[in-house]
Design a protein around this motif. Sequence first.
Motif, PDB file in Angstrom:
ATOM      1  N   VAL A 172       0.838  -1.198   0.000  1.00 40.34           N
ATOM      2  CA  VAL A 172       0.000   0.000   0.000  1.00 40.34           C
ATOM      3  C   VAL A 172       0.873   1.249   0.000  1.00 40.34           C
ATOM      4  CG1 VAL A 172      -1.974   1.107   1.077  1.00 40.34           C
ATOM      5  CG2 VAL A 172      -1.721  -1.351   1.255  1.00 40.34           C
ATOM      6  N   GLY A 173       1.674   1.404  -1.034  1.00 35.77           N
ATOM      7  CA  GLY A 173       2.386   2.669  -1.254  1.00 35.77           C
ATOM      8  C   GLY A 173       1.507   3.538  -2.134  1.00 35.77           C
ATOM      9  N   VAL A 174       2.132   4.446  -2.877  1.00 33.40           N
ATOM     10  CA  VAL A 174       1.366   5.339  -3.751  1.00 33.40           C
ATOM     11  C   VAL A 174       0.561   4.536  -4.776  1.00 33.40           C
ATOM     12  CG1 VAL A 174       1.526   7.169  -5.472  1.00 33.40           C
ATOM     13  CG2 VAL A 174       2.993   7.238  -3.447  1.00 33.40           C
ATOM     14  N   ALA A 175       1.201   3.560  -5.416  1.00 34.21           N
ATOM     15  CA  ALA A 175       0.510   2.759  -6.438  1.00 34.21           C
ATOM     16  C   ALA A 175      -0.629   1.967  -5.812  1.00 34.21           C
ATOM     17  CB  ALA A 175       1.497   1.812  -7.124  1.00 34.21           C
ATOM     18  N   GLY A 176      -0.367   1.335  -4.681  1.00 34.16           N
ATOM     19  CA  GLY A 176      -1.391   0.530  -4.017  1.00 34.16           C
ATOM     20  C   GLY A 176      -2.589   1.365  -3.594  1.00 34.16           C
ATOM     21  N   LEU A 177      -2.316   2.555  -3.080  1.00 29.79           N
ATOM     22  CA  LEU A 177      -3.425   3.415  -2.646  1.00 29.79           C
ATOM     23  C   LEU A 177      -4.270   3.856  -3.838  1.00 29.79           C
ATOM     24  CD1 LEU A 177      -1.655   5.574   0.104  1.00 29.79           C
ATOM     25  CD2 LEU A 177      -3.475   3.901   0.469  1.00 29.79           C
ATOM     26  N   GLN A 178      -3.627   4.196  -4.941  1.00 29.03           N
ATOM     27  CA  GLN A 178      -4.405   4.602  -6.110  1.00 29.03           C
ATOM     28  C   GLN A 178      -5.146   3.395  -6.692  1.00 29.03           C
ATOM     29  OE1 GLN A 178      -6.498   6.567  -8.031  1.00 29.03           O
ATOM     30  NE2 GLN A 178      -4.853   8.011  -7.615  1.00 29.03           N
ATOM     31  N   ALA A 179      -4.550   2.213  -6.607  1.00 23.96           N
ATOM     32  CA  ALA A 179      -5.245   1.005  -7.066  1.00 23.96           C
ATOM     33  C   ALA A 179      -6.491   0.774  -6.209  1.00 23.96           C
ATOM     34  CB  ALA A 179      -4.315  -0.210  -7.000  1.00 23.96           C
ATOM     35  N   ILE A 180      -6.372   0.966  -4.903  1.00 24.13           N
ATOM     36  CA  ILE A 180      -7.543   0.833  -4.027  1.00 24.13           C
ATOM     37  C   ILE A 180      -8.606   1.840  -4.441  1.00 24.13           C
ATOM     38  CG2 ILE A 180      -8.438   1.139  -1.672  1.00 24.13           C
ATOM     39  CD1 ILE A 180      -5.733   0.178  -0.615  1.00 24.13           C
ATOM     40  N   ALA A 181      -8.204   3.097  -4.608  1.00 18.07           N
ATOM     41  CA  ALA A 181      -9.160   4.157  -4.929  1.00 18.07           C
ATOM     42  C   ALA A 181      -9.871   3.861  -6.252  1.00 18.07           C
ATOM     43  CB  ALA A 181      -8.449   5.504  -4.988  1.00 18.07           C
ATOM     44  N   THR A 182      -9.123   3.369  -7.230  1.00 18.64           N
ATOM     45  CA  THR A 182      -9.704   3.125  -8.552  1.00 18.64           C
ATOM     46  C   THR A 182     -10.650   1.924  -8.519  1.00 18.64           C
ATOM     47  OG1 THR A 182      -7.708   4.029  -9.561  1.00 18.64           O
ATOM     48  CG2 THR A 182      -9.156   2.744 -10.986  1.00 18.64           C
ATOM     49  N   ALA A 183     -10.238   0.852  -7.856  1.00 18.25           N
ATOM     50  CA  ALA A 183     -11.097  -0.330  -7.754  1.00 18.25           C
ATOM     51  C   ALA A 183     -12.360   0.003  -6.967  1.00 18.25           C
ATOM     52  CB  ALA A 183     -10.335  -1.476  -7.086  1.00 18.25           C
ATOM     53  N   LYS A 184     -12.200   0.862  -5.966  1.00 17.63           N
ATOM     54  CA  LYS A 184     -13.349   1.293  -5.166  1.00 17.63           C
ATOM     55  C   LYS A 184     -14.319   2.094  -6.033  1.00 17.63           C
ATOM     56  CE  LYS A 184     -15.574   1.532  -1.345  1.00 17.63           C
ATOM     57  NZ  LYS A 184     -16.017   0.271  -0.713  1.00 17.63           N
ATOM     58  N   ARG A 185     -13.776   3.026  -6.834  1.00 14.28           N
ATOM     59  CA  ARG A 185     -14.625   3.804  -7.735  1.00 14.28           C
ATOM     60  C   ARG A 185     -15.460   2.878  -8.614  1.00 14.28           C
ATOM     61  NH1 ARG A 185      -9.845   6.748  -8.833  1.00 14.28           N
ATOM     62  NH2 ARG A 185      -9.812   8.624  -7.572  1.00 14.28           N
ATOM     63  N   LEU A 186     -14.820   1.799  -9.060  1.00 12.12           N
ATOM     64  CA  LEU A 186     -15.517   0.873  -9.958  1.00 12.12           C
ATOM     65  C   LEU A 186     -16.483  -0.048  -9.220  1.00 12.12           C
ATOM     66  CD1 LEU A 186     -12.836  -0.136 -12.591  1.00 12.12           C
ATOM     67  CD2 LEU A 186     -15.069   0.888 -13.027  1.00 12.12           C
ATOM     68  N   GLY A 187     -16.506   0.014  -7.903  1.00  6.39           N
ATOM     69  CA  GLY A 187     -17.512  -0.742  -7.168  1.00  6.39           C
ATOM     70  C   GLY A 187     -17.047  -2.092  -6.642  1.00  6.39           C
ATOM     71  N   ALA A 188     -15.739  -2.336  -6.641  1.00  7.99           N
ATOM     72  CA  ALA A 188     -15.241  -3.618  -6.141  1.00  7.99           C
ATOM     73  C   ALA A 188     -15.236  -3.652  -4.615  1.00  7.99           C
ATOM     74  CB  ALA A 188     -13.820  -3.851  -6.655  1.00  7.99           C
ATOM     75  N   VAL A 189     -15.116  -4.856  -4.082  1.00  5.10           N
ATOM     76  CA  VAL A 189     -14.915  -5.064  -2.649  1.00  5.10           C
ATOM     77  C   VAL A 189     -13.421  -5.313  -2.467  1.00  5.10           C
ATOM     78  CG1 VAL A 189     -15.385  -6.610  -0.709  1.00  5.10           C
ATOM     79  CG2 VAL A 189     -17.216  -6.013  -2.334  1.00  5.10           C
ATOM     80  N   ILE A 190     -12.758  -4.529  -1.627  1.00  5.58           N
ATOM     81  CA  ILE A 190     -11.294  -4.522  -1.615  1.00  5.58           C
ATOM     82  C   ILE A 190     -10.701  -4.852  -0.258  1.00  5.58           C
ATOM     83  CG2 ILE A 190      -9.253  -3.106  -2.111  1.00  5.58           C
ATOM     84  CD1 ILE A 190     -11.591  -1.297  -3.578  1.00  5.58           C
ATOM     85  N   GLU A 191      -9.682  -5.710  -0.284  1.00  5.53           N
ATOM     86  CA  GLU A 191      -8.865  -5.961   0.901  1.00  5.53           C
ATOM     87  C   GLU A 191      -7.425  -5.636   0.551  1.00  5.53           C
ATOM     88  OE1 GLU A 191     -10.604  -9.504   3.411  1.00  5.53           O
ATOM     89  OE2 GLU A 191     -10.245 -10.161   1.363  1.00  5.53           O
ATOM     90  N   ALA A 192      -6.687  -5.094   1.513  1.00  2.80           N
ATOM     91  CA  ALA A 192      -5.307  -4.708   1.224  1.00  2.80           C
ATOM     92  C   ALA A 192      -4.390  -5.144   2.348  1.00  2.80           C
ATOM     93  CB  ALA A 192      -5.215  -3.201   1.033  1.00  2.80           C
ATOM     94  N   SER A 193      -3.129  -5.377   1.973  1.00  2.00           N
ATOM     95  CA  SER A 193      -2.146  -5.840   2.939  1.00  2.00           C
ATOM     96  C   SER A 193      -0.845  -5.067   2.758  1.00  2.00           C
ATOM     97  CB  SER A 193      -1.907  -7.333   2.713  1.00  2.00           C
ATOM     98  OG  SER A 193      -0.880  -7.797   3.548  1.00  2.00           O
TER      99      SER A 193
END
Lengths: 376, 376
Positions: A172-193
């Motif tokens: 969950v660096g810069v890329a991971g955080l933006q990946a979370i934000a983008t997947a969230k925008r698209l409506g996914a259910v997200i878990e991160a480590s």
Amino acid sequence: MLIGVPLETAQGETRVAVTPETAKKLKAQGHTVKVQSGAGVAASAPDEAYTAVGAEICDRATAFGCELVLKVRSPDAQELALMKPGTTLVGMLNPFDKPGLQALASAGLTAFALEAAPRTTRAQSMDVLSSQANIGGYKAVMMAADKYQRLFPMLMTAAGTIKAARVVILGVGVAGLQAIATAKRLGAVIEASDVRPSVKEQVESLGAKFIEVPYETPEEKEAAEGVGGYARPMPQSWLDRQKVEVAKRVAQADIVISTALIPGRAAPVLVTEDMVRSMKPGSVIVDMAAGRGADGVGGNCPLTEAGKTVNKHGVTIIGETNLPALVAADSSSLYARNVLDFLKLVITKEGALHVPADDDIVLACLMAQGGELKKN
Amino acid sequence: MLIGVPLETAQGETRVAVTPETAKKLKAQGHTVKVQSGAGVAASAPDEAYTAVGAEICDRATAFGCELVLKVRSPDAQELALMKPGTTLVGMLNPFDKPGLQALASAGLTAFALEAAPRTTRAQSMDVLSSQANIGGYKAVMMAADKYQRLFPMLMTAAGTIKAARVVILGVGVAGLQAIATAKRLGAVIEASDVRPSVKEQVESLGAKFIEVPYETPEEKEAAEGVGGYARPMPQSWLDRQKVEVAKRVAQADIVISTALIPGRAAPVLVTEDMVRSMKPGSVIVDMAAGRGADGVGGNCPLTEAGKTVNKHGVTIIGETNLPALVAADSSSLYARNVLDFLKLVITKEGALHVPADDDIVLACLMAQGGELKKN
């Protein structure tokens, strides 16, 4: 000053170091900007967009022949041959590539590698690793969505419900955080480590769930909480239990995006072949560390093949090595602004190049000067 | 009953008419389900997923040799030759393709084209046009995002702000509404247009702006408001002014998604060559009517080339003709549920085929029976 902007020639590279937006600003500062014909085309900036703001279109030799050359990627041998000793070069020059830097020094260049800027507040506006990782994280999700044969959002239709995609983000660096934000925008259910339990709050603020691993010893708890505001690396016992938890979530995931890179070292293995085998048919992995694994081919997953999209055990593994180049216009836009901001530190008000001896950002980025290697 | 599920062979077709989910239900109803090996692979359903729910894996001839054959696309001549007279066929059989339907009748099939179902409340759960258009609208946005060299969402970064993409959606049916919803999820700024001003409310409920055209005559106002709850076609004067408004928005757009189809007729031209020329370099058009234009190649834009992605005047035009097939698992999932729901109307409790003479849905879908063409 004469500033040259060559067309990038590295395979798959579509970005450009100066956009019409920054060319206009350089021009307003009194510089002459010479852009190689076609340099911006892949980034949605045709030659006319540059001439419209007062830049000149030129050929390759002219662009490389300028006093200051602004690039995205480190020049190859042919490009180096076009540059005169004493030329100043700014770009992403691979600060861990000693032979490459030596070549720049031997060519008599003054060379600044922007990836080497310290991660301080003052350097944020010229932080190319962050600006490009941000775009990479977005594009990783979009590529996953493209290959995934289902929808990301939950849909309730007359023909029944479609379930939301389950996305696991590793790192969950810069890329991971933006990946979370983008997947969230698209409506996914997200878990991160992440190996730093302290990022839990950031993960949750984006609407994702942090994969938690309880602390079993005072040592683990202390490491996580840190001393004086700084977290310490987590003990191996905790990291081992984290691997078990992550493996469980990966087995249930539709999409896995792994982002773990360690500067100057091989990327860690986060998704083993057994974990890939445990995934559902049709699942997708985007390995943002592709080509950065110990063997130079794999990444966070040993089955990844750098530069390719492969299917292993029914799972699609995307090994794209230059995600920002697939969003060429905006990644160029941010990169060009990074470059523009850096130039303020090494160009005087009179428009001359000057390398200050006491600027931590400039010194950190300076790789070669006067024929001499400054780093490693 | 013996139900056969062949592997689809039309070019680019990845969907399957029965998924493991619906195979399980057919099996529970007492039927024997025979699935051609590999039929579900592209839709993330390998053979094992079918055998796990009690379906049998078979070869092509066996699948086509069943009493009831469930398909996605109309069978070609070779496939038709594998089917015995008296076989019942359910699929998307192109109700406006008279020669194609005649071939089904001549082969002695009882053939149901699900696209012909009336758009009534009772038929909603078997409405394949809606279920597939829904997925198509999602995928259109995702393809646009893939080709577009900028981000969709606005981002505020240390290197400055990235503007949100401007998206214009032309035609607000099921596909257009899902395209709005998807582009909105991704953070775009959206404007939409339709020849029916009554859809304004739906557009706005999804967070997009309806491109409004004021009414200049009582006739225009009356047409828009309708009589007895039903809107009437808008007068030509209003449609002409709408074209001018749409052209202005398209010139400012980063992404245009056109969705206008008229069943059984050529798709209307909504984006002229002049409008394409007015767009910014790097803009993207997704023409969901590709191949449905008067010449069979173009769509809502005459520059579209069906089945191809082309660059015209600096604009990328995507002419994909089968968008749902690019989201094979979920489009199959919805389609298979549509099929399952339709079967309830033509299979008795005892498990025998029976074509009721008084069911409006069944009669609307029935294209051929007893060697006779039932439509056109």
